[in-house]
Design a protein around this motif. Structure first.
Motif, PDB file in Angstrom:
ATOM      1  N   MET A   1       5.467 -11.120   9.411  1.00 32.24           N
ATOM      2  CA  MET A   1       6.147  -9.901   8.983  1.00 32.24           C
ATOM      3  C   MET A   1       5.159  -8.744   8.934  1.00 32.24           C
ATOM      4  N   LYS A   2       5.543  -7.620   9.510  1.00 33.23           N
ATOM      5  CA  LYS A   2       4.667  -6.442   9.545  1.00 33.23           C
ATOM      6  C   LYS A   2       5.045  -5.496   8.401  1.00 33.23           C
ATOM      7  N   ILE A   3       4.027  -5.087   7.625  1.00 31.51           N
ATOM      8  CA  ILE A   3       4.244  -4.327   6.398  1.00 31.51           C
ATOM      9  C   ILE A   3       3.630  -2.942   6.506  1.00 31.51           C
ATOM     10  N   LEU A   4       4.387  -1.925   6.054  1.00 25.88           N
ATOM     11  CA  LEU A   4       3.869  -0.565   5.892  1.00 25.88           C
ATOM     12  C   LEU A   4       3.784  -0.271   4.398  1.00 25.88           C
ATOM     13  N   ILE A   5       2.610   0.165   3.934  1.00 21.99           N
ATOM     14  CA  ILE A   5       2.426   0.535   2.532  1.00 21.99           C
ATOM     15  C   ILE A   5       2.348   2.054   2.437  1.00 21.99           C
ATOM     16  N   VAL A   6       3.215   2.627   1.616  1.00 21.40           N
ATOM     17  CA  VAL A   6       3.228   4.067   1.367  1.00 21.40           C
ATOM     18  C   VAL A   6       2.794   4.279  -0.079  1.00 21.40           C
ATOM     19  N   GLU A   7       1.566   4.733  -0.270  1.00 22.91           N
ATOM     20  CA  GLU A   7       0.971   4.794  -1.615  1.00 22.91           C
ATOM     21  C   GLU A   7      -0.233   5.728  -1.582  1.00 22.91           C
ATOM     22  N   ASP A   8      -0.356   6.589  -2.615  1.00 27.77           N
ATOM     23  CA  ASP A   8      -1.464   7.544  -2.620  1.00 27.77           C
ATOM     24  C   ASP A   8      -2.612   7.154  -3.546  1.00 27.77           C
ATOM     25  N   GLU A   9      -2.553   5.968  -4.149  1.00 28.13           N
ATOM     26  CA  GLU A   9      -3.642   5.495  -4.999  1.00 28.13           C
ATOM     27  C   GLU A   9      -4.378   4.358  -4.290  1.00 28.13           C
ATOM     28  N   PRO A  10      -5.631   4.569  -3.867  1.00 28.84           N
ATOM     29  CA  PRO A  10      -6.367   3.541  -3.125  1.00 28.84           C
ATOM     30  C   PRO A  10      -6.457   2.190  -3.836  1.00 28.84           C
ATOM     31  N   LEU A  11      -6.622   2.205  -5.162  1.00 24.74           N
ATOM     32  CA  LEU A  11      -6.720   0.943  -5.901  1.00 24.74           C
ATOM     33  C   LEU A  11      -5.414   0.159  -5.860  1.00 24.74           C
ATOM     34  N   VAL A  12      -4.297   0.871  -5.853  1.00 27.41           N
ATOM     35  CA  VAL A  12      -3.002   0.193  -5.765  1.00 27.41           C
ATOM     36  C   VAL A  12      -2.827  -0.402  -4.374  1.00 27.41           C
ATOM     37  N   ILE A  13      -3.250   0.340  -3.348  1.00 26.95           N
ATOM     38  CA  ILE A  13      -3.200  -0.190  -1.980  1.00 26.95           C
ATOM     39  C   ILE A  13      -4.016  -1.476  -1.885  1.00 26.95           C
ATOM     40  N   GLN A  14      -5.210  -1.455  -2.471  1.00 26.75           N
ATOM     41  CA  GLN A  14      -6.070  -2.641  -2.462  1.00 26.75           C
ATOM     42  C   GLN A  14      -5.404  -3.817  -3.164  1.00 26.75           C
ATOM     43  N   ARG A  15      -4.770  -3.525  -4.309  1.00 23.03           N
ATOM     44  CA  ARG A  15      -4.131  -4.607  -5.072  1.00 23.03           C
ATOM     45  C   ARG A  15      -2.959  -5.210  -4.298  1.00 23.03           C
ATOM     46  N   ILE A  16      -2.103  -4.365  -3.744  1.00 16.85           N
ATOM     47  CA  ILE A  16      -0.958  -4.867  -2.970  1.00 16.85           C
ATOM     48  C   ILE A  16      -1.451  -5.678  -1.774  1.00 16.85           C
ATOM     49  N   SER A  17      -2.455  -5.158  -1.080  1.00 19.08           N
ATOM     50  CA  SER A  17      -2.985  -5.851   0.102  1.00 19.08           C
ATOM     51  C   SER A  17      -3.557  -7.208  -0.267  1.00 19.08           C
ATOM     52  N   LYS A  18      -4.222  -7.291  -1.408  1.00 20.57           N
ATOM     53  CA  LYS A  18      -4.809  -8.564  -1.846  1.00 20.57           C
ATOM     54  C   LYS A  18      -3.707  -9.566  -2.205  1.00 20.57           C
ATOM     55  N   ILE A  19      -2.650  -9.096  -2.877  1.00 21.45           N
ATOM     56  CA  ILE A  19      -1.545  -9.987  -3.225  1.00 21.45           C
ATOM     57  C   ILE A  19      -0.901 -10.538  -1.957  1.00 21.45           C
ATOM     58  N   ILE A  20      -0.731  -9.675  -0.967  1.00 22.59           N
ATOM     59  CA  ILE A  20      -0.173 -10.128   0.306  1.00 22.59           C
ATOM     60  C   ILE A  20      -1.095 -11.141   0.977  1.00 22.59           C
ATOM     61  N   LYS A  21      -2.387 -10.841   1.033  1.00 20.12           N
ATOM     62  CA  LYS A  21      -3.353 -11.732   1.689  1.00 20.12           C
ATOM     63  C   LYS A  21      -3.411 -13.092   1.010  1.00 20.12           C
ATOM     64  N   ASP A  22      -3.366 -13.094  -0.337  1.00 22.67           N
ATOM     65  CA  ASP A  22      -3.485 -14.344  -1.089  1.00 22.67           C
ATOM     66  C   ASP A  22      -2.218 -15.189  -1.045  1.00 22.67           C
ATOM     67  N   ASN A  23      -1.058 -14.536  -0.943  1.00 26.77           N
ATOM     68  CA  ASN A  23       0.196 -15.271  -1.080  1.00 26.77           C
ATOM     69  C   ASN A  23       1.049 -15.310   0.185  1.00 26.77           C
ATOM     70  N   LYS A  24       0.837 -14.343   1.082  1.00 29.76           N
ATOM     71  CA  LYS A  24       1.601 -14.286   2.319  1.00 29.76           C
ATOM     72  C   LYS A  24       0.649 -14.072   3.493  1.00 29.76           C
ATOM     73  N   PRO A  25      -0.227 -15.039   3.766  1.00 22.88           N
ATOM     74  CA  PRO A  25      -1.256 -14.842   4.797  1.00 22.88           C
ATOM     75  C   PRO A  25      -0.689 -14.605   6.191  1.00 22.88           C
ATOM     76  N   GLU A  26       0.565 -14.987   6.402  1.00 21.51           N
ATOM     77  CA  GLU A  26       1.193 -14.759   7.704  1.00 21.51           C
ATOM     78  C   GLU A  26       1.706 -13.324   7.849  1.00 21.51           C
ATOM     79  N   TRP A  27       1.733 -12.584   6.754  1.00 21.86           N
ATOM     80  CA  TRP A  27       2.150 -11.185   6.792  1.00 21.86           C
ATOM     81  C   TRP A  27       0.970 -10.309   7.201  1.00 21.86           C
ATOM     82  N   GLU A  28       1.277  -9.157   7.780  1.00 21.58           N
ATOM     83  CA  GLU A  28       0.228  -8.233   8.225  1.00 21.58           C
ATOM     84  C   GLU A  28       0.529  -6.812   7.752  1.00 21.58           C
TER      85      GLU A  28
END
Length: 256
Positions: A1-28
């Motif tokens: 699954m291809k994901i677009l993140i719309v967010e203006d806080e870099p730390l929130v982007i990092q957190r969402i990306s880490k949650i995806i990487k840790d729990n949905k490794p097949e997502w990009e």
């Protein structure tokens, strides 16, 4: 699954990306954008993705503005630090919303919902009337900037930026200023402060009796029974302790 993140806080982007990487490794995560202008551009370019994670309040306005009169072929999970009242009637492309500070378990539930719906997702049109209605209803909250306090016979105003923490004792609410050893009586209850008056990105209720200001926090260390002991920029002798059931959420809040 291809994901677009719309967010203006870099730390929130990092957190969402880490949650995806840790729990949905097949997502990009195929792209991130931080403004309404960038979101408009990526939608105009017909960039391909399957799911959007979208903050509502961006640096240059509300993300809703980018959806006007567009037929959107992907579902959206909205992420916001503000009340969800406007989303309760928003039955178009929003399949779920997640409140900040983001809790991993809550975001994963939204992901599960997305996975169950995305295969049979039907594109829908965001008309201008709907967008106008949302923009009128979903206004950025105005939080209390100063507090009327009483100390002995003196009555004075204290700026919200000067607060180290609020606490309650014997049914009375107190405000403690940064760098102070005095406790000022205020008329608001902690429930009123938490639910209506304080910016949730700056203030956090760590237990039943205390709400802290992020800028008043000096350090923290482990305490008995899985709790945390905080040191604040104030000279009151109170023990400032994060309740055990709040520890994980508190750490997530700090990491925003």
């Amino acid at each position: 699954m291809k994901i677009l993140i719309v967010e203006d806080e870099p730390l929130v982007i990092q957190r969402i990306s880490k949650i995806i990487k840790d729990n949905k490794p097949e997502w990009e995560v195929v792209s991130t954008v931080q403004s309404v202008k960038e979101l408009n551009q990526i939608l105009d370019d017909k960039f391909q993705f399957d799911l959007m994670l979208c903050d509502i309040h961006l640096a240059d306005g509300l993300s809703f503005k980018a959806f006007a009169n567009r037929k959107i072929s992907f579902p959206i999970i909205f992420i916001t630090a503000y009340d969800q009242y406007a989303l309760q009637s928003f039955d178009h492309n929003c399949i779920d919303y997640v409140l900040k500070p983001i809790q991993e378990e809550r975001l994963l539930k939204a992901f599960e919902k997305a996975e169950s719906l995305i295969k049979n997702y039907i594109p829908k049109l965001f008309n201008q009337e709907l967008i106008n209605d949302l923009l009128n209803k979903y206004k950025e909250k105005s939080y209390k900037k100063r507090f009327l306090t009483k100390l002995g016979n003196k009555i004075r105003f204290v700026s919200g930026e000067d607060v180290a923490y609020f606490y309650t004792e014997d049914g009375i609410s107190y405000l403690v200023e940064k760098g102070s050893n005095k406790k000022n009586i205020i008329e608001q209850s902690l429930n009123e402060l938490e639910q209506e008056l304080l910016d949730p990105t700056k203030f956090y209720r760590i237990n039943r009796s205390i709400i802290i200001h992020l800028d008043g926090l000096v350090d923290m260390k482990p305490y008995f029974n899985g709790r945390l002991l905080l040191s604040m920029n104030a000279m009151i002798d109170n023990e400032i302790i994060v309740a055990r059931e709040k520890v994980n959420e508190f750490k997530s809040w700090l990491n925003q």
